[in-house]
Scaffold this motif. Structure first.
Motif, mmCIF file in Angstrom:
data_model
loop_
_atom_site.group_PDB
_atom_site.id
_atom_site.type_symbol
_atom_site.label_atom_id
_atom_site.label_comp_id
_atom_site.label_asym_id
_atom_site.label_seq_id
_atom_site.Cartn_x
_atom_site.Cartn_y
_atom_site.Cartn_z
ATOM 1 N N THR A 91 5.372 -7.374 -1.423
ATOM 2 C CA THR A 91 5.698 -6.402 -0.397
ATOM 3 C C THR A 91 7.064 -7.113 0.266
ATOM 4 O O THR A 91 8.040 -6.283 0.579
ATOM 5 C CB THR A 91 4.543 -6.369 0.512
ATOM 6 N N GLU A 99 -3.355 -1.595 -4.852
ATOM 7 C CA GLU A 99 -3.463 -1.133 -3.722
ATOM 8 C C GLU A 99 -1.894 -0.999 -2.793
ATOM 9 O O GLU A 99 -1.640 -0.079 -1.946
ATOM 10 C CB GLU A 99 -4.195 -2.201 -2.893
ATOM 11 N N ARG A 121 0.287 2.233 -1.425
ATOM 12 C CA ARG A 121 0.829 2.200 0.104
ATOM 13 C C ARG A 121 2.309 2.663 -0.058
ATOM 14 O O ARG A 121 2.966 3.161 0.869
ATOM 15 C CB ARG A 121 0.712 0.879 0.785
ATOM 16 N N ALA A 155 -3.736 5.649 2.215
ATOM 17 C CA ALA A 155 -2.613 4.465 2.186
ATOM 18 C C ALA A 155 -1.337 4.733 2.935
ATOM 19 O O ALA A 155 -0.773 3.684 2.658
ATOM 20 C CB ALA A 155 -2.462 4.393 0.435
ATOM 21 N N TYR A 156 -1.133 5.756 3.618
ATOM 22 C CA TYR A 156 -0.050 6.141 4.231
ATOM 23 C C TYR A 156 0.134 5.299 5.535
ATOM 24 O O TYR A 156 -0.762 5.131 6.330
ATOM 25 C CB TYR A 156 0.175 7.713 4.807
ATOM 26 N N GLU A 210 -0.668 8.832 11.026
ATOM 27 C CA GLU A 210 -0.874 9.269 9.769
ATOM 28 C C GLU A 210 -0.507 10.667 9.405
ATOM 29 O O GLU A 210 -0.400 11.061 8.341
ATOM 30 C CB GLU A 210 -2.183 8.954 9.557
#
Length: 282
Positions: free
Chosen positions: A127, A151, A155, A164-165, A263
């Motif tokens: 990330t 995962e 995202r 996942a947003y 979200e």
């Protein structure tokens, strides 16, 4: 490829190489799979490719076989350098091996403009590396083929309303297009991790569509998604205070209802909030 290049497993055994958990290492040894990942980068002729954390060189072989003009491998673990040197000698394209930390190395200077990034990213820094490349200005890469934990990949590509947003999806969308192109089961790796992985393909947005104030966007999204169950008029208070204004004022300027939740807001909405935050801060 030279017929003298030993099988990958033999090379690993010869050099006594094993995955180091402290570096988040998991090796890809399936040459069909690495070839498929390399193909996601498109035509590599005339291109410079930079790979982060090549390890014993499974993906490196596939990338070199695709015929780039030049390849750069940035490897922090010096144990792998002799094996990578053997691999490099088997292909026409030069392979430059750089021993260093990908988080601090000047990859833009190494690769030059228009480069391709391709990597099975170490899980513990994936990330952070993505954010580093997204923040780059000017943008020096034109394609990135990156493997993450599933995962994290979810995202990166998530859309508003999806579980996942969050911050990573917003920051990515502000700078690039992102497509989840390939799912990779844990059994494809040696040693197998406890989670699945996925490959994401990214392309920078055109200059006129690329958001530049990532610092402001990070401030807004950190505040908004840090309390994602709250309405934005509450969750944005921390960010608004840093700019000497109110959450309501920021939301009004951005044309967003104060009762909305993070979200539900598209990346463009967060970019408007970031612009309002920057203007308020002066």
């Amino acid at each position: 490829m030279s017929i003298d290049l030993p099988p990958l497993r033999a090379l690993i055994a010869e050099h006594g190489l094993g995955a180091d958990k402290s570096f988040g290492q998991h090796f890809l040894l399936d040459l069909n799979l690495t070839a498929k990942i390399a193909s996601l980068a498109g035509d590599l002729s005339g291109k410079t490719v930079i790979e982060i954390g090549p390890g014993p060189g499974g993906l490196t072989r596939a990338l070199l076989a695709a015929g780039p003009e030049k390849m750069i491998a940035v490897e922090m673990d010096r144990r792998f350098i002799p094996a990578l040197e053997v691999t490099g000698e088997a292909f026409p394209a030069p392979l430059d091996i750089v021993e260093g930390d990908a988080l601090t190395v000047d990859d833009a200077a190494l690769a030059g403009p228009g480069a391709v990034i391709a990597s099975n990213l170490p899980y513990n820094v994936g990330t952070a590396l993505l954010i580093k490349w997204l923040r780059a200005e000017p943008v020096w890469w034109d394609t990135a083929v990156l493997m993450f934990q599933r995962e994290v990949a979810d995202r990166v590509v998530a859309r508003p309303g999806e579980k996942a947003y969050g911050r990573l999806a917003v920051i990515t969308a502000a700078r690039a297009t992102a497509l989840l192109a390939l799912k990779v089961p844990a059994r494809a790796f040696t040693p197998p991790p406890k989670v699945e992985s996925a490959v994401v393909v990214l392309h920078p947005l055109p200059v006129d569509r690329r958001f530049t104030d990532i610092t402001a966007l990070e401030t807004i999204t950190e505040s908004a998604f840090g309390q994602r169950r709250k309405m934005l008029r509450s969750s944005l208070k921390t960010a608004a205070a840093k700019a000497g204004t109110s959450a309501e004022a920021l939301l009004s300027e951005a044309g967003i209802e104060p009762t909305a939740r993070a979200e539900t807001i598209a990346p463009e909405g967060f970019m408007e909030l970031a612009r309002a935050w920057r203007a308020a801060r002066g």
